[in-house]
Write a protein that holds these residues in place. Sequence first.
Motif, mmCIF file in Angstrom:
data_model
loop_
_atom_site.group_PDB
_atom_site.id
_atom_site.type_symbol
_atom_site.label_atom_id
_atom_site.label_comp_id
_atom_site.label_asym_id
_atom_site.label_seq_id
_atom_site.Cartn_x
_atom_site.Cartn_y
_atom_site.Cartn_z
ATOM 1 N N ALA A 18 3.252 5.865 -2.938
ATOM 2 C CA ALA A 18 4.448 6.545 -3.443
ATOM 3 C C ALA A 18 4.439 6.609 -4.970
ATOM 4 C CB ALA A 18 5.705 5.825 -2.946
ATOM 5 N N GLY A 19 3.775 5.660 -5.589
ATOM 6 C CA GLY A 19 3.676 5.650 -7.048
ATOM 7 C C GLY A 19 2.598 6.568 -7.593
ATOM 8 N N GLY A 20 1.868 7.249 -6.706
ATOM 9 C CA GLY A 20 0.898 8.240 -7.148
ATOM 10 C C GLY A 20 -0.554 7.854 -7.029
ATOM 11 N N VAL A 21 -0.870 6.635 -6.603
ATOM 12 C CA VAL A 21 -2.265 6.213 -6.475
ATOM 13 C C VAL A 21 -2.903 6.905 -5.275
ATOM 14 C CG1 VAL A 21 -3.813 4.256 -6.130
ATOM 15 C CG2 VAL A 21 -1.752 3.976 -7.520
ATOM 16 N N ARG A 22 -4.119 7.411 -5.452
ATOM 17 C CA ARG A 22 -4.785 8.163 -4.399
ATOM 18 C C ARG A 22 -6.206 7.652 -4.172
ATOM 19 N NH1 ARG A 22 -0.403 9.043 -3.462
ATOM 20 N NH2 ARG A 22 0.733 11.021 -3.193
ATOM 21 N N ALA A 45 0.840 -1.202 0.000
ATOM 22 C CA ALA A 45 0.000 0.000 0.000
ATOM 23 C C ALA A 45 0.876 1.254 0.000
ATOM 24 C CB ALA A 45 -0.927 -0.009 1.209
ATOM 25 N N ALA A 46 1.950 1.235 0.785
ATOM 26 C CA ALA A 46 2.870 2.372 0.826
ATOM 27 C C ALA A 46 3.532 2.591 -0.536
ATOM 28 C CB ALA A 46 3.925 2.138 1.908
ATOM 29 N N ILE A 97 -5.492 2.068 0.793
ATOM 30 C CA ILE A 97 -5.275 3.503 0.604
ATOM 31 C C ILE A 97 -6.506 4.187 0.009
ATOM 32 C CG2 ILE A 97 -2.761 3.380 0.477
ATOM 33 C CD1 ILE A 97 -2.944 3.392 -2.537
ATOM 34 N N GLY A 98 -7.647 3.517 0.068
ATOM 35 C CA GLY A 98 -8.902 4.149 -0.315
ATOM 36 C C GLY A 98 -9.188 4.176 -1.797
ATOM 37 N N ALA A 99 -8.394 3.477 -2.600
ATOM 38 C CA ALA A 99 -8.687 3.387 -4.027
ATOM 39 C C ALA A 99 -9.691 2.260 -4.267
ATOM 40 C CB ALA A 99 -7.409 3.140 -4.828
ATOM 41 N N ARG A 141 -1.251 5.922 6.512
ATOM 42 C CA ARG A 141 -2.438 5.539 7.272
ATOM 43 C C ARG A 141 -3.522 5.011 6.328
ATOM 44 N NH1 ARG A 141 -2.983 7.289 12.410
ATOM 45 N NH2 ARG A 141 -5.264 7.384 12.205
ATOM 46 N N PRO A 142 -4.306 4.031 6.760
ATOM 47 C CA PRO A 142 -5.369 3.513 5.895
ATOM 48 C C PRO A 142 -6.467 4.551 5.663
ATOM 49 C CG PRO A 142 -5.504 2.529 8.084
ATOM 50 C CD PRO A 142 -4.223 3.306 8.045
ATOM 51 N N VAL A 143 -7.094 4.470 4.494
ATOM 52 C CA VAL A 143 -8.203 5.345 4.123
ATOM 53 C C VAL A 143 -9.400 4.455 3.816
ATOM 54 C CG1 VAL A 143 -9.050 7.098 2.521
ATOM 55 C CG2 VAL A 143 -6.613 7.038 3.137
ATOM 56 N N LEU A 144 -10.506 4.694 4.498
ATOM 57 C CA LEU A 144 -11.672 3.824 4.327
ATOM 58 C C LEU A 144 -12.676 4.439 3.356
ATOM 59 C CD1 LEU A 144 -12.388 2.611 7.970
ATOM 60 C CD2 LEU A 144 -10.887 1.619 6.235
#
Length: 547
Positions: free
Chosen positions: A67-71, A62-63, A96-98, A169-172
Amino acid sequence: MKGSTAYRSIQQRGLHIGLLPETAAAVNPSTPITLDHDLDVLPEAGRRLTVSQYAGHVEDLAARLWAGGVRPGEHVVIYKRANADHWMLACAVSRIGAVVVNLSPALDAATVGVLLGRLGRPTLLTDGPTLDRLAGVELAGLTRRVVTSAGDRPGTVSLTALAGAPRVRPVLRGLDEAAVITHTSGTTGIPKLVVHTPRTQAVRLVPQWRLLALMRRRETVAIHVPFVHSRMVAAMSLALLKQYPVLLLRESDPAVVAEHLLAHRPAFVEALPNSLMEWEQLTRDPRMPFASVKVFSSTFDAIHPSTMSRLLKSSARRGALFFQIYGQSEVGPAVGRAYLRPFAHKANGRCVGWPMPRGAARIRVVGQGGKRPSERHPGRIEVAWPGLAQTYHGEQERYDSNRRGEWWGTGDVGYVTRLGCLHLLDREVDMIPGVRSSLQIEDVVLGALEELSELVVVQGPAGEAVPVVCTHDDTPLDAERWRTAAAAFPQLADPVQIPQAELPRTATLKVQRLELARRFTRPPGQSPAHRPGPAGPAPRPTDDPKG
């Protein structure tokens, strides 16, 4: 945190697969996860992991993706070689909420191009060999970025190069927001993108949580399910929350599977119906690889009584049972039925089960032409409950056309008996004039002829019912034995034998019946092709299979 406490928490806040490994590790960090192959994305991780190690790898990946740009909110299409790292990467994307979009590696490049176009320039997460398969697809215009899970390719973001990225941090996702998108089998054309939310994924665990209560001890669960399928979400979630050791199988070759079954002695086996049919030969193995199995389970498609009976007889466990679940990607588990060893061979294969209690799906059958649904006048099977998929991504009208208020049309035809059992006769699109149920014919004849490895009844060019048969080791079919077994079905044309490897299949190994039927359609302007007899050559296709 106990497993039951974690389960209740998931029912309240929804199932977020990005947090699942971490949640399971909090219940029992030492729960083992064993693979029958190496992870492409992390080959150094080995084939034996604890759930705590697994959760750590998900956090690491996930990290790297961040870092690769996924949001958050982006669609991330995972389309790569079949490997257990697919599910690990899906958890990382979710963390990461994607929005995870799982595409089967069985899909061809043209189909993948169409699906990428529906998603509005998603990120594509793939590997080198799979990227080569997409050489003819204009990825620059269809994707935001291409991420490679292993190795490095020019113009792509390499996860390998991002090792050591700082943890995030995780994104839900919201309870009713898209979280995971899978696709339909594609038996009738381009697959549909099925949208699942944290709520719908959590709801689907309810009836299956009770099924696992049949296992009193924490014994190994063997899972042979496509890593891309929505069923994988439920299977892994339930096993980890229940703290069962997991054996994840990718290989389907019976000889390879036997070695893993003997080494790990699972008490619970979940696999595709067609895989279980292929593994029937292991019931004759003197080492008894299925001896430890208490529960066999299968979904995706109806399974033949003869297969269930042979598997159950090969178990040495007292009270061994086969639990069949009827459902589909849009619905989840709809009804279920348990088969016991003494009676499985006598079972009516069309009886796929009863609605499961307390919080599970509701079933109804809607009559056609104003007639009350019955065995003679089957109707359309519909399902209602909060576990229904939210929509088809990019095809809302198509989704709406198949839904009547809270009720979803499965596309299957059947009826409910006086005892409340749902009988599945056929898919609407596969019905043949003069044939009550192709599936019933297949059940009966497969049960009578052990030499058959597959039988599929499809419609021929003149509307006739054509039985397409495959035999073990492609041994020529005995014409006399066939006539005896099929005597009760005079509407059948002469059988056509083909090698099993030539059956067109979906990602979940379902036979693409419409595509198989097209092989009997003669090209315009040409004389009818010769219909081979039982030992004749395979019919030639007249158009290309769809994804």
